[in-house]
Design a protein around this motif. Structure first.
Motif, PDB file in Angstrom:
ATOM      1  N   GLY A 190       0.782  -1.229   0.000  1.00  0.00           N
ATOM      2  CA  GLY A 190       0.000   0.000   0.000  1.00  0.00           C
ATOM      3  C   GLY A 190       0.813   1.278   0.000  1.00  0.00           C
ATOM      4  O   GLY A 190       0.250   2.370  -0.106  1.00  0.00           O
ATOM      5  N   LEU A 191       2.138   1.202   0.122  1.00  0.00           N
ATOM      6  CA  LEU A 191       2.981   2.399   0.129  1.00  0.00           C
ATOM      7  C   LEU A 191       4.011   2.271  -0.996  1.00  0.00           C
ATOM      8  O   LEU A 191       4.715   1.267  -1.065  1.00  0.00           O
ATOM      9  CB  LEU A 191       3.687   2.502   1.493  1.00  0.00           C
ATOM     10  N   PRO A 192       4.112   3.286  -1.906  1.00  0.00           N
ATOM     11  CA  PRO A 192       5.054   3.161  -3.023  1.00  0.00           C
ATOM     12  C   PRO A 192       6.512   3.089  -2.555  1.00  0.00           C
ATOM     13  O   PRO A 192       6.864   3.607  -1.489  1.00  0.00           O
ATOM     14  CB  PRO A 192       4.813   4.439  -3.834  1.00  0.00           C
ATOM     15  N   GLU A 193       7.338   2.454  -3.402  1.00  0.00           N
ATOM     16  CA  GLU A 193       8.756   2.229  -3.131  1.00  0.00           C
ATOM     17  C   GLU A 193       9.483   3.530  -2.722  1.00  0.00           C
ATOM     18  O   GLU A 193      10.216   3.557  -1.732  1.00  0.00           O
ATOM     19  CB  GLU A 193       9.364   1.674  -4.425  1.00  0.00           C
ATOM     20  N   THR A 194       9.272   4.586  -3.500  1.00  0.00           N
ATOM     21  CA  THR A 194      10.005   5.827  -3.214  1.00  0.00           C
ATOM     22  C   THR A 194       9.570   6.444  -1.881  1.00  0.00           C
ATOM     23  O   THR A 194      10.379   7.037  -1.177  1.00  0.00           O
ATOM     24  CB  THR A 194       9.824   6.870  -4.341  1.00  0.00           C
ATOM     25  N   ASP A 195       8.288   6.302  -1.533  1.00  0.00           N
ATOM     26  CA  ASP A 195       7.810   6.816  -0.242  1.00  0.00           C
ATOM     27  C   ASP A 195       8.471   6.066   0.902  1.00  0.00           C
ATOM     28  O   ASP A 195       8.851   6.653   1.923  1.00  0.00           O
ATOM     29  CB  ASP A 195       6.285   6.656  -0.119  1.00  0.00           C
ATOM     30  N   ILE A 196       8.620   4.763   0.734  1.00  0.00           N
ATOM     31  CA  ILE A 196       9.273   3.964   1.778  1.00  0.00           C
ATOM     32  C   ILE A 196      10.713   4.427   1.935  1.00  0.00           C
ATOM     33  O   ILE A 196      11.197   4.653   3.045  1.00  0.00           O
ATOM     34  CB  ILE A 196       9.217   2.458   1.436  1.00  0.00           C
ATOM     35  N   GLN A 197      11.383   4.614   0.792  1.00  0.00           N
ATOM     36  CA  GLN A 197      12.775   5.041   0.880  1.00  0.00           C
ATOM     37  C   GLN A 197      12.904   6.373   1.612  1.00  0.00           C
ATOM     38  O   GLN A 197      13.768   6.542   2.477  1.00  0.00           O
ATOM     39  CB  GLN A 197      13.399   5.141  -0.510  1.00  0.00           C
ATOM     40  N   GLN A 198      12.033   7.327   1.263  1.00  0.00           N
ATOM     41  CA  GLN A 198      12.093   8.630   1.921  1.00  0.00           C
ATOM     42  C   GLN A 198      11.859   8.520   3.422  1.00  0.00           C
ATOM     43  O   GLN A 198      12.541   9.154   4.215  1.00  0.00           O
ATOM     44  CB  GLN A 198      11.076   9.589   1.295  1.00  0.00           C
ATOM     45  N   ARG A 199      10.895   7.673   3.812  1.00  0.00           N
ATOM     46  CA  ARG A 199      10.601   7.514   5.236  1.00  0.00           C
ATOM     47  C   ARG A 199      11.772   6.929   6.017  1.00  0.00           C
ATOM     48  O   ARG A 199      12.060   7.346   7.123  1.00  0.00           O
ATOM     49  CB  ARG A 199       9.392   6.593   5.424  1.00  0.00           C
ATOM     50  N   VAL A 200      12.429   5.924   5.449  1.00  0.00           N
ATOM     51  CA  VAL A 200      13.483   5.255   6.221  1.00  0.00           C
ATOM     52  C   VAL A 200      14.856   5.900   6.050  1.00  0.00           C
ATOM     53  O   VAL A 200      15.782   5.591   6.800  1.00  0.00           O
ATOM     54  CB  VAL A 200      13.585   3.733   5.908  1.00  0.00           C
ATOM     55  N   ALA A 201      14.994   6.814   5.065  1.00  0.00           N
ATOM     56  CA  ALA A 201      16.303   7.413   4.763  1.00  0.00           C
ATOM     57  C   ALA A 201      16.956   8.008   6.009  1.00  0.00           C
ATOM     58  O   ALA A 201      18.160   7.851   6.234  1.00  0.00           O
ATOM     59  CB  ALA A 201      16.167   8.472   3.680  1.00  0.00           C
TER      60      ALA A 201
END
Lengths: 423, 423
Positions: A190-201
């Motif tokens: 439910g969460l796009p790849e780039t959004d995940i990356q930004q969150r965990v960066a």
């Protein structure tokens, strides 16, 4: 603390042109990682003798471990034995142990060892024969200077068994690695790849070197943390105790991705759903339209699924929807077969008719035909009726027919998961 | 008349360790074969910059065509653009055409181009931008001395579209091959690989060089004939007219394998069954137990399957067998749920209840639990009830749960095929 290096050579023209895909290297890489060995590359080759020999020469020079799969069968296009014999100057001869394995396996299937099959017992001189408990072709192992070369059958079940029972123990004994791969995976939806990356960066500004990889597929996005760690730290039972800083990172990410996280590690969506239903002692009945049985198929891939799956119906025709689910033709006429109203009636219908705890329905347009401006291809409605009341949801999926079917099945399983967990 | 040589480089750590399998190379190899280009090898690499660069250098020296897939995304581990730029000395810069593609695709999904996503519009200098009509990352093409290097996204649908619409036309124009791959495939079921080889061996003593390859899988054994032919002979519409000697071989093999042959070329078992049912105007209803919906899932993967599939039921519980199929508990008690008698009652029951032409049932033990000495894991009964009367069959399959389910679904589809064809 550098890991050893392995190359995988997958042999077989069918892997290049014949429509088959090599899947062995996935579990091979995982098993090697546990022995402190990193797969640097995988090479897929046809059955051309010259190509196999040149790859064997190159890999045995550069890698500590070479795993060769395929080309051990008995037909003319199986040439791996020959290639190994030529490359390393080890002539082939029938070996007693290999012939015993072959006989046991062939006779176990009620057949006899023909001269053609007997070819499989020919092994390069000086090689150690590896038993095959699943299929007919024995494998073998040779040490060439610094390289440990293992030759396994191409059939996945056979290769897996041989890796686990024979190759891994030999490698642990011979290489005595001082590292192992620490890793942890999060499976989200439910969460796009780039959004995940930004969150965990933000979490990755810490001094310790943990690799992060993201993998998007029809199953959602998988986030994997990994790093090579000294083996001497691997003394405890849990990964958390082995690597406390890594464990803090895991907890931070878990907290951050919580709403989208459906499992961790190798646990699949269907296994999660199966475990939840079993623990709640809920019986499930499915009413599938556009997914065409895929949800039931995925759930019944789990051993013991008969404890929670009572039945499924695939109601492709409106008549079937009426007869099996009690969905009134008036409702279908008024709202269309693909509508929240019909999805809800299907879920209620299957639950009532089968007297189970949970009724789940899916109706939609998988394409390529049947779409319209108001109801485009990929539009899917799902509903659940159960102890926590009923609910329905609308989805718009993209992709071709197979992808839409799969994405819909995955969303339906996720919907069951959230319903069970009341989240 | 030698074909050009291509290497495929599949980039992505997930292809080595992350549990994903590269499937792009299959259709890439097929499309290249049609342009007179033979795939010599496929290399799977992690996202390590150094490894990608070294592979690019080596392949661009040895191959006429290099197809690179993967690593064009917007996350940190996507480094293919960078690797190409370094290897060939072509610095990256945002290109207008690439940005247009990116914007169109991202905005089409109702999102905006973030700085992270914009990375995808950076293209090596002098490269030709390749449009992406499916996903966000544009591809590109550079010519490096004698090698034509194409860089495509890793997502299969995107790579396929780009190959078909852009790479193939460029290759046809630039290479002007004088050969093409003539090939023909036979899909069989029920005869072991070695038996097939022995049967057809006699046909291969003729002077012309046709390659024979055999591929055994859970779908049966696929036999493929192939050879590189001068393009000037490819003037007619059919393969038979292009290569008369090859056509005679095809006819001989077809005749020889007739009882086991279920299709030729790319036609799948489910497509064959779908075509037969459609041409007979027969409606089908399925009663699945151990296959758990897999037969229905496979049939509903065919577009338009609603014209012949009326419904399916998955009767995992005995109660479901009774309620949905009218199978009496006495019968189940007397013979067991896995028996010819229950299979027949299920087929008759589903046909009667749904008033369709054909009722088909499957009941068996998929394992890993539930087996006994008298009824071992893998024992499956199937039955058909229809216009040609009723019949049942007993099977003993091998493998794990998934394999047994798949083999059973395949045998059931084959049984429907033979029933429809009265053979």
């Amino acid at each position: 603390m550098k890991p050893f290096r392995a190359d995988i050579l997958a042999i077989g023209s069918e892997l290049l042109h014949g429509g088959r895909v090599d899947s062995n290297s996935v579990f091979i890489a995982n098993m090697l990682a546990n022995c402190g060995i990193r797969v640097a590359k995988k090479l897929v080759l046809s059955d051309e003798l010259r190509d196999i020999q040149s790859a064997l020469r190159s890999s045995s020079k550069h890698a500590n471990v070479v795993i060769v799969t395929g080309g051990l069968g008995s037909t003319v296009d199986d040439r791996t034995r020959e290639a190994v014999a030529h490359t390393f100057g080890r002539p082939l001869a029938v070996r007693r142990k290999a012939m015993q394995i072959l006989k046991r396996q062939v006779q176990g299937r009620g057949r006899t060892v023909t001269p053609l099959l007997a070819k499989q017992a020919r092994i390069p001189s000086g090689a150690i024969v590896l038993d095959n408990c699943v299929g007919t072709a024995p494998g073998f192992y040779v040490q060439e200077k610094m390289a440990h070369v293992f030759v396994l059958p191409g059939v996945p079940r056979e290769a897996r068994e041989m890796m686990e029972m024979q190759v891994v123990p030999i490698l642990k004994r011979k290489l005595q690695s001082s590292t192992y791969l620490w890793s942890h995976a999060f499976n989200t939806m439910g969460l796009p790849e780039t959004d995940i990356q930004q969150r965990v960066a933000s979490l990755f500004r810490k001094p310790f070197a943990v690799d992060l990889s993201l993998l998007a597929s029809t199953k959602g996005v998988k986030l994997t943390l990994s790093c090579w760690r000294p083996l001497k730290h691997k003394t405890r039972r849990s990964a958390a105790e082995d690597f406390p800083e890594g464990d803090i990172l895991i907890q931070d990410i878990r907290h951050m991705l919580e709403p989208w996280l459906f499992s961790e590690g190798e646990l699949t969506m269907e296994e999660v759903v199966g475990q939840l239903l079993s623990s709640l002692h809920w019986a499930l009945a499915l009413a599938e339209s556009c997914t065409g049985g895929l949800i039931a198929h995925r759930l019944t891939d789990i051993p013991g699924s008969s404890t929670f799956l009572d039945r499924g119906v695939i109601t492709y025709s409106n008549r079937a929807k009426q007869e099996l689910l009690g969905v009134s033709p008036t409702l279908v006429q008024k709202y269309g077969a693909v509508s929240a109203q019909v999805a809800e009636a299907m879920a209620k219908g299957i639950r009532k008719k089968s007297r189970v705890d949970l009724g789940v329905s899916v109706t939609g347009i998988a394409g390529p035909g049947g779409g319209s401006v108001k109801k485009p291809i990929g539009l899917v409605y799902m509903a659940i009726d159960g102890p926590h009341g009923n609910q329905s949801q609308r989805f718009q999926f993209f992709g071709d027919r197979s992808e839409i079917k799969f994405r819909a099945s995955h969303a339906a399983l996720n919907m069951i998961r959230r319903y069970c967990r009341k989240c």
